[in-house]
Design a protein around this motif. Sequence first.
Motif, PDB file in Angstrom:
ATOM      1  N   UNK A  54       0.854  -1.190   0.000  1.00 24.12           N
ATOM      2  CA  UNK A  54       0.000   0.000   0.000  1.00 24.12           C
ATOM      3  C   UNK A  54       0.892   1.243   0.000  1.00 24.12           C
ATOM      4  N   UNK A  55       0.542   2.240   0.779  1.00 24.56           N
ATOM      5  CA  UNK A  55       1.374   3.443   0.904  1.00 24.56           C
ATOM      6  C   UNK A  55       2.143   3.417   2.211  1.00 24.56           C
ATOM      7  N   UNK A  67       3.302  -6.984  10.386  1.00 23.49           N
ATOM      8  CA  UNK A  67       2.398  -7.886   9.694  1.00 23.49           C
ATOM      9  C   UNK A  67       1.423  -7.057   8.877  1.00 23.49           C
ATOM     10  N   UNK A  68       1.223  -7.454   7.618  1.00 23.00           N
ATOM     11  CA  UNK A  68       0.227  -6.797   6.768  1.00 23.00           C
ATOM     12  C   UNK A  68      -0.803  -7.837   6.347  1.00 23.00           C
ATOM     13  N   UNK A  69      -2.027  -7.392   6.143  1.00 21.18           N
ATOM     14  CA  UNK A  69      -3.102  -8.265   5.687  1.00 21.18           C
ATOM     15  C   UNK A  69      -3.178  -8.108   4.172  1.00 21.18           C
ATOM     16  N   UNK A  70      -2.927  -9.185   3.456  1.00 24.13           N
ATOM     17  CA  UNK A  70      -2.912  -9.151   2.001  1.00 24.13           C
ATOM     18  C   UNK A  70      -4.203  -9.759   1.482  1.00 24.13           C
ATOM     19  N   UNK A  71      -4.881  -9.022   0.604  1.00 24.92           N
ATOM     20  CA  UNK A  71      -6.145  -9.467   0.017  1.00 24.92           C
ATOM     21  C   UNK A  71      -6.193  -9.009  -1.434  1.00 24.92           C
ATOM     22  N   UNK A 100      -5.440  -5.423  -2.288  1.00 26.02           N
ATOM     23  CA  UNK A 100      -4.190  -4.846  -1.788  1.00 26.02           C
ATOM     24  C   UNK A 100      -3.351  -4.313  -2.937  1.00 26.02           C
ATOM     25  N   UNK A 101      -2.647  -3.238  -2.644  1.00 27.55           N
ATOM     26  CA  UNK A 101      -1.701  -2.677  -3.602  1.00 27.55           C
ATOM     27  C   UNK A 101      -0.296  -3.026  -3.123  1.00 27.55           C
TER      28      UNK A 101
END
Length: 113
Positions: A7-8, A52-56, A59-60
């Motif tokens: 993302x950003x 931790x990031x949630x990837x879906x 997502x960018x």
Amino acid sequence: MGKFIYENGPRVDIDDRALTHIQLVITAKLRRGEPLPFSWKDDASLGGGRTTVWIHAASSMVFKYTVAAHSSINRSWVDALAFTANSPSGMYLTPEPREGTTLDDDLKTASHK
């Protein structure tokens, strides 16, 4: 050294070879409509810790490589990363196993060290 940009926000430096394998697992999961958490250890200069990031599907993400050539693929490493991606805690970078070994082989070897 490549870079994973989400993302950003979070950015993390990851070896190009490892990044290639991570990208394969993430894109495979998203093609199947399976979101996942992805975690990494933060550099000491950032205070250590973990992100931790949630990837879906929406997502960018950017997978930025420092070299143009593609790395050869270690199927055993893809399998090991996919194993973590399918766990409740989500995907995280594992050491590259020897080519042609199974996850069970590497777990047995690690437990004898």
